[in-house]
Design a protein around this motif. Sequence first.
Motif, PDB file in Angstrom:
ATOM      1  N   ASP A  29       0.830  -1.206   0.000  1.00 17.72           N
ATOM      2  CA  ASP A  29       0.000   0.000   0.000  1.00 17.72           C
ATOM      3  C   ASP A  29       0.859   1.248   0.000  1.00 17.72           C
ATOM      4  O   ASP A  29       1.960   1.274   0.554  1.00 17.72           O
ATOM      5  N   GLY A  30       0.332   2.298  -0.600  1.00 14.68           N
ATOM      6  CA  GLY A  30       0.991   3.584  -0.595  1.00 14.68           C
ATOM      7  C   GLY A  30       0.347   4.543   0.385  1.00 14.68           C
ATOM      8  O   GLY A  30      -0.523   4.165   1.187  1.00 14.68           O
ATOM      9  N   PRO A  31       0.728   5.821   0.327  1.00 13.63           N
ATOM     10  CA  PRO A  31       0.199   6.807   1.283  1.00 13.63           C
ATOM     11  C   PRO A  31      -1.314   6.972   1.235  1.00 13.63           C
ATOM     12  O   PRO A  31      -1.947   7.194   2.268  1.00 13.63           O
ATOM     13  N   ILE A  32      -1.914   6.875   0.049  1.00 10.44           N
ATOM     14  CA  ILE A  32      -3.361   7.100  -0.046  1.00 10.44           C
ATOM     15  C   ILE A  32      -4.124   5.975   0.640  1.00 10.44           C
ATOM     16  O   ILE A  32      -5.076   6.211   1.384  1.00 10.44           O
ATOM     17  N   CYS A  33      -3.700   4.742   0.397  1.00  2.92           N
ATOM     18  CA  CYS A  33      -4.330   3.604   1.082  1.00  2.92           C
ATOM     19  C   CYS A  33      -4.169   3.726   2.587  1.00  2.92           C
ATOM     20  O   CYS A  33      -5.089   3.433   3.346  1.00  2.92           O
ATOM     21  N   GLY A  34      -2.978   4.128   2.998  1.00  2.00           N
ATOM     22  CA  GLY A  34      -2.726   4.289   4.429  1.00  2.00           C
ATOM     23  C   GLY A  34      -3.638   5.322   5.055  1.00  2.00           C
ATOM     24  O   GLY A  34      -4.143   5.126   6.166  1.00  2.00           O
ATOM     25  N   LEU A  35      -3.869   6.414   4.344  1.00  2.00           N
ATOM     26  CA  LEU A  35      -4.762   7.458   4.861  1.00  2.00           C
ATOM     27  C   LEU A  35      -6.187   6.948   4.998  1.00  2.00           C
ATOM     28  O   LEU A  35      -6.838   7.163   6.031  1.00  2.00           O
ATOM     29  N   LEU A  36      -6.679   6.250   3.974  1.00  3.12           N
ATOM     30  CA  LEU A  36      -8.035   5.702   4.042  1.00  3.12           C
ATOM     31  C   LEU A  36      -8.151   4.674   5.171  1.00  3.12           C
ATOM     32  O   LEU A  36      -9.172   4.611   5.857  1.00  3.12           O
ATOM     33  N   GLY A  37      -7.109   3.887   5.360  1.00  2.00           N
ATOM     34  CA  GLY A  37      -7.124   2.900   6.430  1.00  2.00           C
ATOM     35  C   GLY A  37      -7.175   3.530   7.801  1.00  2.00           C
ATOM     36  O   GLY A  37      -7.893   3.059   8.694  1.00  2.00           O
ATOM     37  N   ARG A  38      -6.436   4.619   7.967  1.00  2.00           N
ATOM     38  CA  ARG A  38      -6.465   5.313   9.262  1.00  2.00           C
ATOM     39  C   ARG A  38      -7.817   5.955   9.512  1.00  2.00           C
ATOM     40  O   ARG A  38      -8.299   5.992  10.646  1.00  2.00           O
ATOM     41  N   LEU A  39      -8.441   6.459   8.465  1.00  2.00           N
ATOM     42  CA  LEU A  39      -9.768   7.050   8.626  1.00  2.00           C
ATOM     43  C   LEU A  39     -10.802   6.000   9.044  1.00  2.00           C
ATOM     44  O   LEU A  39     -11.711   6.278   9.822  1.00  2.00           O
ATOM     45  N   ALA A  40     -10.644   4.781   8.501  1.00  2.00           N
ATOM     46  CA  ALA A  40     -11.575   3.700   8.850  1.00  2.00           C
ATOM     47  C   ALA A  40     -11.229   3.042  10.171  1.00  2.00           C
ATOM     48  O   ALA A  40     -12.011   2.238  10.693  1.00  2.00           O
ATOM     49  N   GLN A  41     -10.051   3.363  10.721  1.00  2.00           N
ATOM     50  CA  GLN A  41      -9.622   2.872  12.035  1.00  2.00           C
ATOM     51  C   GLN A  41      -9.628   1.341  12.124  1.00  2.00           C
ATOM     52  O   GLN A  41      -9.914   0.774  13.176  1.00  2.00           O
ATOM     53  N   GLY A  42      -9.325   0.692  11.016  1.00  2.00           N
ATOM     54  CA  GLY A  42      -9.196  -0.759  11.025  1.00  2.00           C
ATOM     55  C   GLY A  42     -10.477  -1.521  11.287  1.00  2.00           C
ATOM     56  O   GLY A  42     -10.432  -2.669  11.740  1.00  2.00           O
ATOM     57  N   GLN A  43     -11.605  -0.921  10.995  1.00  2.00           N
ATOM     58  CA  GLN A  43     -12.887  -1.553  11.300  1.00  2.00           C
ATOM     59  C   GLN A  43     -13.414  -2.437  10.173  1.00  2.00           C
ATOM     60  O   GLN A  43     -14.325  -3.231  10.385  1.00  2.00           O
ATOM     61  N   LEU A  44     -12.863  -2.300   8.979  1.00  2.00           N
ATOM     62  CA  LEU A  44     -13.389  -3.040   7.834  1.00  2.00           C
ATOM     63  C   LEU A  44     -12.505  -4.243   7.509  1.00  2.00           C
ATOM     64  O   LEU A  44     -11.290  -4.098   7.357  1.00  2.00           O
ATOM     65  N   PRO A  45     -13.080  -5.432   7.389  1.00  2.00           N
ATOM     66  CA  PRO A  45     -12.293  -6.622   7.031  1.00  2.00           C
ATOM     67  C   PRO A  45     -11.768  -6.491   5.603  1.00  2.00           C
ATOM     68  O   PRO A  45     -12.450  -5.923   4.730  1.00  2.00           O
ATOM     69  N   PRO A  46     -10.575  -6.990   5.310  1.00  2.00           N
ATOM     70  CA  PRO A  46      -9.947  -6.734   4.013  1.00  2.00           C
ATOM     71  C   PRO A  46     -10.446  -7.583   2.846  1.00  2.00           C
ATOM     72  O   PRO A  46     -10.458  -7.114   1.708  1.00  2.00           O
ATOM     73  N   LEU A  47     -10.854  -8.821   3.097  1.00  2.00           N
ATOM     74  CA  LEU A  47     -11.150  -9.727   1.992  1.00  2.00           C
ATOM     75  C   LEU A  47     -12.370  -9.327   1.164  1.00  2.00           C
ATOM     76  O   LEU A  47     -12.301  -9.344  -0.072  1.00  2.00           O
ATOM     77  N   PRO A  48     -13.522  -8.988   1.761  1.00  4.29           N
ATOM     78  CA  PRO A  48     -14.684  -8.642   0.930  1.00  4.29           C
ATOM     79  C   PRO A  48     -14.409  -7.509  -0.050  1.00  4.29           C
ATOM     80  O   PRO A  48     -14.770  -7.593  -1.233  1.00  4.29           O
ATOM     81  N   GLY A  49     -13.779  -6.454   0.430  1.00  7.30           N
ATOM     82  CA  GLY A  49     -13.479  -5.330  -0.442  1.00  7.30           C
ATOM     83  C   GLY A  49     -12.535  -5.703  -1.567  1.00  7.30           C
ATOM     84  O   GLY A  49     -12.691  -5.250  -2.706  1.00  7.30           O
ATOM     85  N   ALA A  50     -11.523  -6.543  -1.269  1.00  5.96           N
ATOM     86  CA  ALA A  50     -10.575  -6.961  -2.300  1.00  5.96           C
ATOM     87  C   ALA A  50     -11.249  -7.808  -3.366  1.00  5.96           C
ATOM     88  O   ALA A  50     -10.963  -7.670  -4.561  1.00  5.96           O
ATOM     89  N   LEU A  51     -12.164  -8.674  -2.948  1.00  5.02           N
ATOM     90  CA  LEU A  51     -12.891  -9.502  -3.916  1.00  5.02           C
ATOM     91  C   LEU A  51     -13.755  -8.645  -4.829  1.00  5.02           C
ATOM     92  O   LEU A  51     -13.769  -8.829  -6.055  1.00  5.02           O
ATOM     93  N   VAL A  52     -14.479  -7.689  -4.239  1.00  2.00           N
ATOM     94  CA  VAL A  52     -15.329  -6.809  -5.040  1.00  2.00           C
ATOM     95  C   VAL A  52     -14.465  -5.940  -5.955  1.00  2.00           C
ATOM     96  O   VAL A  52     -14.808  -5.703  -7.120  1.00  2.00           O
ATOM     97  N   ALA A  53     -13.334  -5.471  -5.441  1.00  3.95           N
ATOM     98  CA  ALA A  53     -12.445  -4.633  -6.246  1.00  3.95           C
ATOM     99  C   ALA A  53     -11.927  -5.390  -7.463  1.00  3.95           C
ATOM    100  O   ALA A  53     -11.848  -4.832  -8.564  1.00  3.95           O
ATOM    101  N   ALA A  54     -11.557  -6.662  -7.272  1.00  4.02           N
ATOM    102  CA  ALA A  54     -11.076  -7.469  -8.392  1.00  4.02           C
ATOM    103  C   ALA A  54     -12.166  -7.640  -9.445  1.00  4.02           C
ATOM    104  O   ALA A  54     -11.910  -7.541 -10.657  1.00  4.02           O
TER     105      ALA A  54
END
Length: 220
Positions: A29-54
Amino acid sequence: MTFILPRRPAADAAMAASRTGRLQVYRDDGPICGLLGRLAQGQLPPLPGALVAAFVTSVLLTTGAGEVSGPALFAPVAALLLTGPASTHAHNGRLDWLVPPLIRAIEYGYVAVLGFAFNVSSPLIYILIAVLAYHHYDTVYRTRQKLWPQRWVFAAGLGWEGRMLILAAAGFVGVLPAAYIALAGYLGVLFGAESVRTWTKTGPGTGVMVNLEEEEEIPS
């Protein structure tokens, strides 16, 4: 006769933390992903979003590749919004190991399809993918040796999302071949020089080989 001693809870926790840390590093991940992750405070599980993104990226590339302002150019934004907020979540789910390969498939697929659709020279496409593949292989091998890459490398490398956004912007304004040349040259020097510097400063036997299946450390 061989006796297998039960693992201590503390050891199990350390191994799980190590595995989680590796998966997050493998995301690249780069700075933009890191910023979005900090805003979400680690509350969202990673797999569902990655599957939908693909899936979304595949659809956008299929329906809009080659169009100057087509849907394919917006695929990086969709992938970023779907995967970025989960970047700080502990990748400790049973299938969360799938997230880094999905992100790699999104990035490599985007680089290849966009380049061929806009008639970028094939060698340029292959060179850029080779540079990215080297960086990701080097990252994986380092973590097996307990040589964690520095954070600045991922920031300077722009992250997978930054690289895709640059290519999309270049395609929109009609300078995509120049963007491939610039990215391949810049990233090749950055990742190559940093890798050589790290490995030349690491003497033989100073790392720790990690068995990724058993999660046990074996002195190299």
